[in-house]
Design a protein around this motif. Structure first.
Motif, PDB file in Angstrom:
ATOM      1  N   LEU A   1       0.855  -1.187   0.000  1.00 56.10           N
ATOM      2  CA  LEU A   1       0.000   0.000   0.000  1.00 56.10           C
ATOM      3  C   LEU A   1       0.890   1.236   0.000  1.00 56.10           C
ATOM      4  N   VAL A   2       0.617   2.144  -0.919  1.00 54.01           N
ATOM      5  CA  VAL A   2       1.437   3.348  -1.026  1.00 54.01           C
ATOM      6  C   VAL A   2       0.734   4.500  -0.299  1.00 54.01           C
ATOM      7  N   MET A   3       1.468   5.151   0.590  1.00 53.25           N
ATOM      8  CA  MET A   3       0.953   6.350   1.261  1.00 53.25           C
ATOM      9  C   MET A   3       1.442   7.554   0.470  1.00 53.25           C
ATOM     10  N   VAL A   4       0.523   8.438   0.109  1.00 55.63           N
ATOM     11  CA  VAL A   4       0.925   9.574  -0.717  1.00 55.63           C
ATOM     12  C   VAL A   4       0.609  10.896  -0.011  1.00 55.63           C
TER      13      VAL A   4
ATOM     14  N   GLY B   1       9.272   8.736  -1.406  1.00 54.65           N
ATOM     15  CA  GLY B   1       9.619  10.150  -1.446  1.00 54.65           C
ATOM     16  C   GLY B   1       9.785  10.655  -0.028  1.00 54.65           C
ATOM     17  N   THR B   2      10.959  10.407   0.554  1.00 54.70           N
ATOM     18  CA  THR B   2      11.232  10.909   1.902  1.00 54.70           C
ATOM     19  C   THR B   2      12.590  11.597   1.886  1.00 54.70           C
TER      20      THR B   2
ATOM     21  N   MET C   1       5.659   6.607   1.019  1.00 50.95           N
ATOM     22  CA  MET C   1       6.149   5.324   1.541  1.00 50.95           C
ATOM     23  C   MET C   1       5.269   4.202   1.028  1.00 50.95           C
ATOM     24  N   ALA C   2       5.838   3.006   0.952  1.00 45.47           N
ATOM     25  CA  ALA C   2       5.063   1.832   0.548  1.00 45.47           C
ATOM     26  C   ALA C   2       5.232   0.773   1.624  1.00 45.47           C
ATOM     27  N   LEU C   3       4.118   0.367   2.208  1.00 46.99           N
ATOM     28  CA  LEU C   3       4.160  -0.661   3.250  1.00 46.99           C
ATOM     29  C   LEU C   3       3.737  -1.993   2.636  1.00 46.99           C
ATOM     30  N   THR C   4       4.548  -3.028   2.842  1.00 53.20           N
ATOM     31  CA  THR C   4       4.211  -4.362   2.335  1.00 53.20           C
ATOM     32  C   THR C   4       3.986  -5.311   3.509  1.00 53.20           C
ATOM     33  N   VAL C   5       2.912  -6.097   3.442  1.00 59.26           N
ATOM     34  CA  VAL C   5       2.748  -7.188   4.402  1.00 59.26           C
ATOM     35  C   VAL C   5       2.691  -8.496   3.617  1.00 59.26           C
TER      36      VAL C   5
END
Ligand code: AMP
Ligand code: GLY
Length: 423
Positions: free
Chosen positions: A336-339, A368-369, A384-388
């Motif tokens: 999931l990408v947080m934008v 993009g940080t 950020m992209a969070l992967t589970v």
């Protein structure tokens, strides 16, 4: 092996995360990297479009392998630059030369390549400013919606899908008059394909290939795949409809002729091939090629690879990919990408991001940080992209949407429906 990864996004962070687990690694560098890659590598602050500065860091740091994340340096000839330099030519370079990079750099080249090698794709014709009237006739012969593609790299914005013939003709003229700069000097017009999309990734040494886990990307900004196109808002791997039969068709009808065509036309294609496919009633059609991995697909693909990616890349460099076997975990990866609020249009940068420490750098990938006085702040549209990884999509979604609450920054936005269409 001393390895340098070129790029600064979530894709590069995910590749770095995977390579950092390899017993074959001595030291990892990212250029320029981001605050996330710092956990697994040393960041080298250089301009990746400046080939001389890449050369300098490669020599200064005794780098033995370069893995290129984004397409621009490849299309601009970074691999050719390495091969023609006596000090760099022994470095293992993961990425094609400018010949192979045309698969992504020119849609007209890619379509003609597919035609030459019998690879299924939408019917098309290419036009330039001298053939506008022919383009109108071709549009009239097609049914709506109309697909118009600027030939060259247009930062992911060069594809237009238009419902109305009059508007399609007018957009065609705008592209040819410079709406996307030189990328639009030529326009590919093609038949619209109805189906479900997925991305397939291949690693090739120009002769042999390994098929990496496939993934589905969520391109639009809003739930239900509505709203503006983005770089990608989430990904899922594996893709349930890409079953054994479908993937066999992909391998026979698409991957084999693609590798064979590259071998004949652009020998020594060494790197990734990203094949954007449409599943049209069980038959794969190629929408596009990219000569790199996808973002955010890589963030879902890397955690599914069980075998040693660095070992595969070393073998690729030697032209011995046939000796490697890729092992893949059965689990499902959801990304999931947080934008930043406002993306893909205007947005603010520089907001502090909190909660990162809860993840200990595991599969929370930075896109993009930036570092600002010791704090990690937002520095791009995709942040950020969070992967589970879980046994199935339902469990994965549950964990993903619980964990995402731990990360916070002002105007954080994300889609709530990643994977929902695949249950
Ligand atoms: P691209 O920028 O090449 O990734 O294309 C953007 C998107 O346009 C693709 O991901 C597809 O969703 C869509 N697209 C491109 N070509 C076609 C086509 N021939 N038929 C239907 N959709 C298409
Ligand atoms: N997620 C699509 C791309 O990387 O091109």
């Amino acid at each position: 092996m001393r390895v340098l990864i070129i790029g600064s996004g979530g894709r590069e962070h995910a590749i770095a995360w995977k390579i950092s687990k390899s017993p074959l690694l001595t030291k990892l560098f990212c250029a320029p990297g981001n605050p996330g890659t710092l956990a697994v590598s040393e960041n080298l602050m250089i301009d990746i479009e400046d080939f001389e500065s890449i050369k300098k860091v490669v020599i200064d740091n005794s780098i033995q392998m370069v893995v290129v994340g984004p397409e621009d340096p490849l299309v601009n000839g970074l691999r050719d630059f390495f091969e023609s330099d006596s000090q760099l030519k022994e470095v293992i370079f993961i990425g094609p030369g400018s010949c192979g990079a045309r698969l992504e750099g020119s849609k007209d080249f890619a379509k003609a390549f597919m035609q030459r090698w019998g690879i299924p794709t939408a019917k098309y014709k290419s036009f330039d400013s001298s053939s506008v009237n022919d383009a109108d006739r071709f549009l009239e012969s097609l049914r709506a919606p109309y697909v118009l593609k600027a030939d060259g790299l247009a930062a992911g914005k060069g594809v237009l899908i238009i419902d109305n013939l009059r508007e399609a003709k007018s957009e065609l003229r705008e592209i040819l008059s410079g709406k996307f700069g030189k990328a639009g000097d030529k326009v590919v017009i093609e038949e619209f394909l109805q189906g479900i999309e997925l991305s397939v990734f291949v690693l090739t040494d120009g002769e042999n290939y390994l098929i990496l886990p496939e993934a589905k990307d969520y391109k639009r900004i809003c739930d239900g795949d509505k709203g503006l196109n983005t770089g990608g808002m989430g990904a899922v791997s594996p893709v349930p409809f890409a079953d054994k039969l479908f993937m066999t068709r992909v391998e026979e009808r698409v991957i084999k002729p693609t590798v064979e065509g590259l071998k004949r036309e652009c020998p020594d294609y060494k790197g990734f091939v990203f094949i954007g496919l449409m599943n049209c009633g069980g038959s794969p059609y190629v929408i596009e090629y990219n000569v790199r991995m996808g973002d955010p697909e890589t963030e879902a693909v890397m955690p599914r690879i069980k075998s040693d990616l660095l070992s595969h890349l070393i073998a690729l460099g030697k032209g011995e990919l046939d000796k490697e076997k890729i092992e893949i975990y059965n689990h499902t990866a959801l990304t999931l990408v947080m934008v930043s609020g406002g993306y893909p249009q205007e947005y603010q940068k520089g907001y502090e991001i909190t909660g990162i420490e809860s993840f200990k750098g595991e599969t929370l990938f930075h896109s993009g940080t930036a570092d600002k006085e010791g704090k990690v702040v937002t520095n791009g549209g995709r942040v950020m992209a969070l992967t589970v990884t879980e046994s199935d999509i339902i469990r994965g979604r549950e964990r993903l949407y619980n964990l995402i609450e731990l990360i916070d920054f002002k105007d954080k936005y994300f889609r709530r429906d990643i994977g929902l269409d695949l249950i």
